[in-house]
Design a protein around this motif. Structure first.
Motif, short mmCIF file in Angstrom:
data_model
loop_
_atom_site.label_atom_id
_atom_site.label_comp_id
_atom_site.label_asym_id
_atom_site.label_seq_id
_atom_site.Cartn_x
_atom_site.Cartn_y
_atom_site.Cartn_z
N ASN A 144 0.85 -1.08 0.03
CA ASN A 144 0.00 0.09 -0.06
C ASN A 144 0.53 1.36 -0.09
N GLU A 145 1.95 1.23 0.46
CA GLU A 145 2.85 2.25 0.53
C GLU A 145 4.08 2.35 -0.09
N ILE A 146 4.59 1.38 -0.44
CA ILE A 146 6.22 0.98 -0.89
C ILE A 146 6.05 0.68 -2.30
N TRP A 147 6.99 1.28 -3.25
CA TRP A 147 6.97 1.00 -4.55
C TRP A 147 8.47 0.78 -4.95
N GLU A 148 8.66 0.33 -6.01
CA GLU A 148 10.27 -0.08 -6.74
C GLU A 148 10.28 0.33 -7.88
N PHE A 149 11.64 0.97 -8.02
CA PHE A 149 11.97 1.27 -9.39
C PHE A 149 12.72 -0.24 -9.58
N ARG A 150 12.64 -0.69 -10.92
CA ARG A 150 13.06 -1.97 -11.09
C ARG A 150 14.01 -1.92 -12.58
N ILE A 151 15.23 -2.17 -12.22
CA ILE A 151 16.44 -2.10 -13.22
C ILE A 151 17.28 -3.39 -13.41
N LYS A 152 17.05 -3.71 -14.63
CA LYS A 152 18.12 -4.76 -15.05
C LYS A 152 19.06 -4.48 -15.72
N TYR A 153 20.49 -4.87 -15.35
CA TYR A 153 21.59 -4.23 -15.74
C TYR A 153 22.67 -5.52 -15.51
N GLN A 154 23.27 -6.08 -16.65
CA GLN A 154 24.22 -7.07 -16.56
C GLN A 154 23.72 -8.19 -15.90
N LYS A 155 22.69 -8.63 -16.01
CA LYS A 155 22.28 -9.89 -15.49
C LYS A 155 21.95 -9.64 -13.87
N GLN A 156 22.02 -8.29 -13.34
CA GLN A 156 21.81 -8.09 -12.31
C GLN A 156 20.26 -7.20 -12.09
N GLN A 157 19.70 -7.56 -10.87
CA GLN A 157 18.41 -6.75 -10.63
C GLN A 157 18.69 -5.78 -9.52
N LEU A 158 18.59 -4.59 -9.97
CA LEU A 158 18.96 -3.58 -9.37
C LEU A 158 17.57 -3.01 -8.82
N ARG A 159 17.06 -2.46 -7.74
CA ARG A 159 16.14 -1.88 -7.14
C ARG A 159 16.54 -0.75 -6.12
N LEU A 160 15.56 0.12 -6.41
CA LEU A 160 15.40 1.49 -5.60
C LEU A 160 13.81 1.28 -4.94
N LEU A 161 13.93 1.30 -3.85
CA LEU A 161 12.50 1.30 -3.01
C LEU A 161 12.15 2.78 -2.74
N GLY A 162 10.63 3.18 -2.91
CA GLY A 162 10.40 4.64 -2.48
C GLY A 162 8.81 4.61 -2.08
N PHE A 163 8.56 5.74 -1.82
CA PHE A 163 7.11 6.03 -1.54
C PHE A 163 6.67 7.52 -2.38
N TRP A 164 5.40 7.68 -2.27
CA TRP A 164 4.81 8.82 -2.87
C TRP A 164 4.60 10.02 -1.62
N ASP A 165 5.11 11.12 -1.94
CA ASP A 165 4.68 12.27 -1.14
C ASP A 165 3.92 13.02 -1.96
N LYS A 166 2.58 13.07 -1.62
CA LYS A 166 1.53 14.06 -2.56
C LYS A 166 1.00 15.17 -1.73
N ARG A 167 1.70 15.50 -0.74
CA ARG A 167 1.19 16.76 -0.03
C ARG A 167 0.95 18.03 -0.63
N ASN A 168 1.69 18.07 -1.73
CA ASN A 168 1.66 19.33 -2.52
C ASN A 168 1.20 18.76 -3.91
N SER A 169 0.00 19.04 -4.16
CA SER A 169 -0.56 18.68 -5.56
C SER A 169 0.27 19.11 -6.78
N GLU A 170 0.74 20.27 -6.70
CA GLU A 170 1.55 21.15 -7.81
C GLU A 170 2.76 20.05 -8.01
N ASN A 171 3.53 19.53 -6.85
CA ASN A 171 4.91 18.99 -7.00
C ASN A 171 4.90 17.71 -6.39
N ILE A 172 4.30 16.61 -7.00
CA ILE A 172 4.08 15.21 -6.61
C ILE A 172 5.84 14.61 -6.57
#
Length: 112
Positions: free
Chosen positions: A50-78
């Motif tokens: 419900n809160e956590i998302w992942e950027f999924r990157i495949k690079y030279q047979k490796q699965q790189l991941r960056l986890l993150g979340f949304w900050d939608k407190r400012n509707s003009e700058n999500i």
């Protein structure tokens, strides 16, 4: 012209992870993040819970991941806040990685 759907901010743990990678791996991550800001593709940016998302990157047979979340407190700058990154070694993202992202998310919202 396609407009970005969100902006990205990297917390220190995410920046530290990127510093451990070689230049081409960093470029691939930045390229995929920029692409995911314009197109909705679960191969690039996927919801884990419900809160956590992942950027999924495949690079030279490796699965790189960056986890993150949304900050939608400012509707003009999500924002998507990247908490940390890792090289994925198992089929699923481990509960420990998701819990780390949640701890960093909690700290972020308490601080900002």
């Amino acid at each position: 012209m396609i407009v970005d759907k969100f902006e990205i901010e990297l917390l220190e743990d995410a920046r530290e992870f990127l510093r451990t990678l070689d230049k081409k791996a960093r470029y691939k991550i930045i390229f995929n993040i920029d692409k995911s800001k314009k197109v909705n593709d679960p191969e690039l940016f996927k919801k884990l819970d419900n809160e956590i998302w992942e950027f999924r990157i495949k690079y030279q047979k490796q699965q790189l991941r960056l986890l993150g979340f949304w900050d939608k407190r400012n509707s003009e700058n999500i924002l998507v806040i990247c908490t940390h990154g890792f090289i994925k070694k198992t089929q699923k993202v481990t509960k420990q990685e998701i819990e780390k992202a949640k701890r960093l998310m909690k700290l972020y919202f308490e601080t900002y």
